[in-house]
Design a protein around this motif. Structure first.
Motif, PDB file in Angstrom:
ATOM      1  N   THR A 194      -4.089 -11.985   5.361  1.00  0.00           N
ATOM      2  CA  THR A 194      -5.011 -10.995   4.814  1.00  0.00           C
ATOM      3  C   THR A 194      -5.100  -9.751   5.675  1.00  0.00           C
ATOM      4  N   ASP A 195      -4.430  -9.778   6.784  1.00  0.00           N
ATOM      5  CA  ASP A 195      -4.656  -8.709   7.747  1.00  0.00           C
ATOM      6  C   ASP A 195      -3.479  -7.780   7.967  1.00  0.00           C
ATOM      7  N   THR A 196      -2.542  -8.208   8.765  1.00  0.00           N
ATOM      8  CA  THR A 196      -1.549  -7.285   9.294  1.00  0.00           C
ATOM      9  C   THR A 196      -0.656  -6.728   8.205  1.00  0.00           C
ATOM     10  N   GLN A 197      -0.505  -5.423   8.233  1.00  0.00           N
ATOM     11  CA  GLN A 197       0.421  -4.773   7.327  1.00  0.00           C
ATOM     12  C   GLN A 197       1.510  -4.091   8.146  1.00  0.00           C
ATOM     13  N   TYR A 198       2.684  -4.066   7.563  1.00  0.00           N
ATOM     14  CA  TYR A 198       3.840  -3.490   8.226  1.00  0.00           C
ATOM     15  C   TYR A 198       4.303  -2.279   7.437  1.00  0.00           C
ATOM     16  N   PHE A 199       4.574  -1.211   8.153  1.00  0.00           N
ATOM     17  CA  PHE A 199       4.895   0.054   7.501  1.00  0.00           C
ATOM     18  C   PHE A 199       6.392   0.249   7.322  1.00  0.00           C
TER      19      PHE A 199
ATOM     20  N   PHE B  86       0.844  -1.190   0.000  1.00  0.00           N
ATOM     21  CA  PHE B  86       0.000   0.000   0.000  1.00  0.00           C
ATOM     22  C   PHE B  86       0.883   1.245   0.000  1.00  0.00           C
TER      23      PHE B  86
ATOM     24  N   ARG C  12       1.794  -6.215   3.093  1.00  0.00           N
ATOM     25  CA  ARG C  12       1.036  -7.279   3.736  1.00  0.00           C
ATOM     26  C   ARG C  12       1.763  -8.586   3.478  1.00  0.00           C
TER      27      ARG C  12
ATOM     28  N   THR D 245      -3.294   0.670  -3.954  1.00  0.00           N
ATOM     29  CA  THR D 245      -2.971  -0.688  -3.528  1.00  0.00           C
ATOM     30  C   THR D 245      -2.245  -1.362  -4.675  1.00  0.00           C
TER      31      THR D 245
END
Lengths: 112, 116
Positions: B102-107, B34, B97, B49
């Motif tokens: 399907t969930d946690t994203q890391y920046f 993202f 991701r 995305t």
């Protein structure tokens, strides 16, 4: 339009107190909820995720979810000055896209 | 684990030039990345995305010809700001991701762009 609402603050608490941060969301079908901490000038870092109604604890942090009320909160116990930051609530949209919607964030100030 | 890097961390450019920002997942494969933009004292705004091997999906109001996104591999996505103008000055942040989730994203740490 899916919305995530947070009080922008600032929320000011004394060191050692409990800080309570709140978030409401509009998409009743949302399934995944996240709290991020963002220091000024830095990118967000994940604190906790929660998926089921009730409380989830991780160290000094407790996330609380109430899907019926479309409400998620974050409690920070024994607040420290280093907890001073902006806390972002994020909700994943329903429908399988898992596109996150972020709130505007709540600024927390923990004063000694 | 789950480390995301961005390069450069900051860039200053002249109006009209193009700037490329790289986002890499260092220790995992990311099928989805993202791209966000954040103006001072405002929340994150999702720009697009990016899925590996396919065209990016842009959010409403984001010009795809101005913000070119390429997701060439499972560990690299790039954002190119073309013909940058002062109003493009912002903090650009990517997130990734983890493949298979399907969930946690890391920046990533973010890239601060200043257009003179």
């Amino acid at each position: 339009q899916k919305e995530v609402e947070q009080n922008s603050g600032p929320l000011s608490v004394p060191e050692g107190a409990i800080a309570s941060l709140n978030c409401t969301y509009s998409d009743r079908g949302s399934q995944s909820f996240f709290w991020y901490r963002q220091y000024s000038g830095k990118s967000p870092e994940l604190i906790m995720s929660i998926y089921s109604n009730g409380d989830k604890e991780d160290g000094r942090f407790t996330a609380q979810l109430n899907k019926a009320s479309q409400y998620v909160s974050l409690l920070i116990r024994d607040s420290q000055p280093s907890d001073s930051a902006t806390y972002l609530c994020a909700v994943h949209a329903s429908g399988g896209s898992y596109i996150p919607t972020f709130g505007r964030g709540t600024s927390l100030i923990v004063h000694p | 684990g789950a480390v995301v890097s961005q390069h450069p961390s900051w860039v200053i450019c002249k109006s009209g030039t193009s700037v490329k920002i790289e986002c890499r997942s260092l220790d995992f494969q990311a099928t989805t990345m993202f791209w966000y933009r954040q103006f001072p004292k405002q929340s994150l705004m999702l720009m697009a995305t990016s899925n590996e091997g396919s065209k990016a999906t842009y959010e409403q109001g984001v010009e795809k010809d101005k913000f070119l996104i390429n997701h060439a591999s499972l560990t690299l996505s790039t954002l190119t700001v073309t013909s940058a103008h002062p109003e493009d000055s912002s903090f650009y942040i990517c997130s990734a991701r983890v493949r298979g989730t399907t969930d946690t994203q890391y920046f990533g740490p973010g890239t601060r762009l200043t257009v003179l």
